[in-house]
Design a protein around this motif. Structure first.
Motif, PDB file in Angstrom:
ATOM      1  N   ASN A 150     -30.979 -13.463   5.189  1.00  0.00           N
ATOM      2  CA  ASN A 150     -31.542 -14.660   4.554  1.00  0.00           C
ATOM      3  C   ASN A 150     -32.516 -14.292   3.443  1.00  0.00           C
ATOM      4  O   ASN A 150     -32.555 -14.965   2.395  1.00  0.00           O
ATOM      5  CB  ASN A 150     -32.248 -15.531   5.604  1.00  0.00           C
ATOM      6  CG  ASN A 150     -31.277 -16.201   6.547  1.00  0.00           C
ATOM      7  OD1 ASN A 150     -30.109 -16.397   6.222  1.00  0.00           O
ATOM      8  ND2 ASN A 150     -31.753 -16.555   7.735  1.00  0.00           N
ATOM      9  N   LEU A 151     -33.290 -13.240   3.660  1.00  0.00           N
ATOM     10  CA  LEU A 151     -34.216 -12.790   2.617  1.00  0.00           C
ATOM     11  C   LEU A 151     -33.466 -12.289   1.390  1.00  0.00           C
ATOM     12  O   LEU A 151     -33.877 -12.552   0.254  1.00  0.00           O
ATOM     13  CB  LEU A 151     -35.125 -11.684   3.159  1.00  0.00           C
ATOM     14  CG  LEU A 151     -36.162 -12.079   4.215  1.00  0.00           C
ATOM     15  CD1 LEU A 151     -37.011 -10.871   4.587  1.00  0.00           C
ATOM     16  CD2 LEU A 151     -37.050 -13.212   3.725  1.00  0.00           C
TER      17      LEU A 151
ATOM     18  N   GLU B 117     -32.104 -15.266  -0.455  1.00  0.00           N
ATOM     19  CA  GLU B 117     -33.204 -15.936  -1.152  1.00  0.00           C
ATOM     20  C   GLU B 117     -33.554 -15.201  -2.442  1.00  0.00           C
ATOM     21  O   GLU B 117     -33.950 -15.808  -3.443  1.00  0.00           O
ATOM     22  CB  GLU B 117     -34.418 -16.001  -0.237  1.00  0.00           C
ATOM     23  CG  GLU B 117     -35.511 -16.917  -0.716  1.00  0.00           C
ATOM     24  CD  GLU B 117     -36.652 -17.021   0.275  1.00  0.00           C
ATOM     25  OE1 GLU B 117     -37.408 -16.037   0.417  1.00  0.00           O
ATOM     26  OE2 GLU B 117     -36.785 -18.069   0.914  1.00  0.00           O
TER      27      GLU B 117
ATOM     28  N   GLU C 216     -35.963 -12.987  -3.782  1.00  0.00           N
ATOM     29  CA  GLU C 216     -37.231 -13.078  -4.495  1.00  0.00           C
ATOM     30  C   GLU C 216     -37.507 -11.826  -5.328  1.00  0.00           C
ATOM     31  O   GLU C 216     -38.475 -11.799  -6.091  1.00  0.00           O
ATOM     32  CB  GLU C 216     -38.370 -13.286  -3.497  1.00  0.00           C
ATOM     33  CG  GLU C 216     -38.383 -14.653  -2.851  1.00  0.00           C
ATOM     34  CD  GLU C 216     -39.614 -14.882  -2.001  1.00  0.00           C
ATOM     35  OE1 GLU C 216     -39.945 -16.053  -1.778  1.00  0.00           O
ATOM     36  OE2 GLU C 216     -40.245 -13.888  -1.564  1.00  0.00           O
TER      37      GLU C 216
ATOM     38  N   LYS D 123     -42.701 -14.264   5.415  1.00  0.00           N
ATOM     39  CA  LYS D 123     -41.364 -14.844   5.241  1.00  0.00           C
ATOM     40  C   LYS D 123     -40.793 -15.334   6.568  1.00  0.00           C
ATOM     41  O   LYS D 123     -40.081 -16.344   6.609  1.00  0.00           O
ATOM     42  CB  LYS D 123     -40.422 -13.826   4.592  1.00  0.00           C
ATOM     43  CG  LYS D 123     -40.807 -13.398   3.197  1.00  0.00           C
ATOM     44  CD  LYS D 123     -41.018 -14.591   2.266  1.00  0.00           C
ATOM     45  CE  LYS D 123     -39.761 -15.395   2.043  1.00  0.00           C
ATOM     46  NZ  LYS D 123     -39.972 -16.513   1.085  1.00  0.00           N
TER      47      LYS D 123
ATOM     48  N   LEU E 155     -39.545 -19.198   7.097  1.00  0.00           N
ATOM     49  CA  LEU E 155     -38.130 -19.485   7.353  1.00  0.00           C
ATOM     50  C   LEU E 155     -37.873 -19.955   8.771  1.00  0.00           C
ATOM     51  O   LEU E 155     -36.722 -20.212   9.131  1.00  0.00           O
ATOM     52  CB  LEU E 155     -37.292 -18.235   7.063  1.00  0.00           C
ATOM     53  CG  LEU E 155     -37.313 -17.757   5.607  1.00  0.00           C
ATOM     54  CD1 LEU E 155     -36.557 -16.442   5.466  1.00  0.00           C
ATOM     55  CD2 LEU E 155     -36.726 -18.799   4.682  1.00  0.00           C
TER      56      LEU E 155
END
Length: 243
Positions: A184-185, A188, A190, A238, A242
């Motif tokens: 998921n990170l 995402e 970033e 995070k 989340l």
């Protein structure tokens, strides 16, 4: 120079704290409290050589615990190693590593004790507990780690299956949750710690393979306790965002 890493002392402590905590400050405070217990133990065991520095470390850490502002709290923790000599930093890092390994062994002992009601595998369980208790007395850290991983090597196939039925599902669930979290990170995106997160995800996925429960637990401890302080703090934030 070795640094002080504010990471979870216990194998599953970081995940548990992140799940239960209301905010990042509480997560960090929970972790600090666990470390203070370890630091106090180091002080009690010290022969006087590092008494002054350990007392100073406890005081500085308690100051960080009392700080309400998260950024200031993290800055105080980040700058801890700069307050001490390289020699003390090296000594302390080794002590903390040894403490973590010992605690993992103690957790394993408690796990096997929880299985002691099994009459069928009583002999193997008793033998395993004795082996782990002997590991706690071992003075070399690497021998402790190797011994913990090797515990299952001599188990009968029947006992291995029994252990898988009791422990494997829980460990695999935690590994899977971590792998999904890291994925998921990455989605995402970033742009922070991308390579490190990819490595953690790969380690979690590899640990889901056909390896022993103890090896899985070691892998889980490593991915939930990265030694990069900034990465660990980022993952804390995070995880809360989340979940």
């Amino acid at each position: 120079m070795a640094k002080f890493w504010i990471v979870g002392v216990f194998c599953l402590a970081a995940l548990l704290q992140l799940t239960m905590a209301r905010d990042v400050a509480e997560v960090i405070n929970n972790d600090i409290r666990e470390h203070l217990k370890a630091y106090q133990k180091f002080l009690e065991e010290d022969d006087g050589t590092h008494k002054a520095d350990l007392t100073k470390l406890i005081s500085l850490t308690e100051t960080a615990l009392k700080e309400d502002d998260v950024d200031k709290k993290q800055l105080l923790l980040k700058d801890l190693s700069a307050q001490f000599t390289p020699e003390f930093n090296e000594f302390f890092s080794k002590k903390l590593e040894e403490y973590t390994v010992n605690d993992n062994i103690k957790d394993s002992i408690e796990f096997y004790k929880s299985l002691s009601s099994s009459a069928e595998f009583k002999e193997e369980i008793t033998k395993t507990i004795a082996t782990l208790e002997a590991l706690l007395k071992e003075t070399e850290k690497q021998k402790k780690i190797d011994g913990l991983i090797a515990v299952e090597k001599n188990f009968s196939p029947e006992f291995q299956n029994f252990l898988k039925n009791n422990a494997l599902p829980t460990v695999n669930r935690e590994l899977q949750k971590n792998a999904e979290f890291f994925e998921n990170l990455l989605v995402e995106n970033e742009g922070l710690f991308t390579n490190e997160i990819k490595e953690l995800k790969a380690k979690a996925e590899a640990a889901l393979g056909d390896i022993s429960v103890d090896e899985k637990q070691v892998a889980l401890q490593q991915i939930t306790n990265p030694t990069n302080q900034e990465l660990f703090q980022y993952l804390q934030k995070k995880f809360i965002e989340l979940n």
